[in-house]
Write an enzyme that holds these catalytic residues in place. Structure first.
Site, mmCIF file in Angstrom:
data_model
loop_
_atom_site.group_PDB
_atom_site.id
_atom_site.type_symbol
_atom_site.label_atom_id
_atom_site.label_comp_id
_atom_site.label_asym_id
_atom_site.label_seq_id
_atom_site.Cartn_x
_atom_site.Cartn_y
_atom_site.Cartn_z
ATOM 1 N N LYS A 118 -10.291 -2.407 8.277
ATOM 2 C CA LYS A 118 -8.905 -2.047 8.850
ATOM 3 C C LYS A 118 -9.235 -1.596 10.090
ATOM 4 C CE LYS A 118 -5.572 1.797 8.297
ATOM 5 N NZ LYS A 118 -5.080 2.937 7.515
ATOM 6 N N GLU A 162 0.912 -1.249 0.105
ATOM 7 C CA GLU A 162 0.239 0.155 0.141
ATOM 8 C C GLU A 162 0.781 1.182 -0.050
ATOM 9 O OE1 GLU A 162 -2.242 2.459 3.722
ATOM 10 O OE2 GLU A 162 -2.404 -0.023 3.561
#
Length: 222
Positions: A139, A49
């Site tokens: 998340k 990411e």
């Protein structure tokens, strides 16, 4: 599959969960990002990411996406705060989107483009609402303030929720998070060491990637 071909949401989701570790690249010089991603991939962390608050992130995403076949590296964008940014990073080459909070517009945009989205949540209410809105992964952020026991407690009554603890995950606690039920973990500075990058010691990143992957595999088989 070539770097120019899209990857399905189902395939991207499976890759993230199978690998179990998402390396978070934040504030790294664009000229070094490709070497960082290469080092992580060599160590077995093939989902990465790149945060949207990194200077030149759109150009960086494009460069990384054109350098690595998606079978080698699955690259997404993190710290995405709004739907406009989500669309921009997806068009630039991101295969998935991660956010620090739950924004329905971001989830909607990612679903529109057929991309995996992992919004940041903390409470059971946020987690359920994000999941019902179409989030693929959740998340748990900041994990450092909550810990593995929270992940286990949240997953108890809500086992259908795919939780990805992020923020403060290290080699000291990664196994505990996986054993608590984490579908994957997001790892920043404990994996992507800024001092090692500044020194050009990319082998340090590769070695840490190997250790994180080994820890996740170990926790999954115990």
């Amino acid at each position: 599959m070539t770097a120019d071909e899209p990857i399905s949401k189902q395939t991207a989701h499976a890759r993230i969960v199978e690998n179990g570790v998402v390396g978070i690249v934040r504030g790294v010089d664009p000229d070094r990002t490709i070497e960082v991603v290469d080092a992580l991939v060599e160590g077995g962390v093939d989902t990465v990411e790149i945060t949207a608050d990194t200077a030149g992130v759109l150009d960086t995403l494009g460069a990384v996406a054109s350098t690595f076949d998606r079978s080698e590296a699955l690259v997404g964008a993190g710290t995405v705060l709004d739907s406009e940014t989500a669309r921009a990073v997806l068009l630039a080459g991101a295969s998935f989107v991660v956010t620090p909070s739950f924004d329905p517009g971001v989830v909607e945009t990612c679903n529109r483009y057929g991309a995996v989205v992992a919004p940041g949540v903390q409470t059971p209410t946020e987690a359920v609402r994000a999941h019902e809105a179409g989030a693929d992964l959740l998340k748990i952020f900041p994990a450092s303030s909550l810990g593995p026991d929270y992940v286990r407690s949240l997953g108890g009554p809500l086992p259908q929720l795919p939780l990805v603890p992020t923020g403060g995950v290290s080699l000291d606690n990664v196994e505990a998070y996986v054993e608590a039920g984490a579908a994957a973990v997001g790892v920043g500075s404990s994996l992507v060491d800024s001092e090692a990058i500044a020194a050009g010691a990319y082998d340090v990143l590769t070695e840490r990637a190997e250790r994180f992957r080994a820890a996740v595999d170990r926790a999954r088989t115990e």
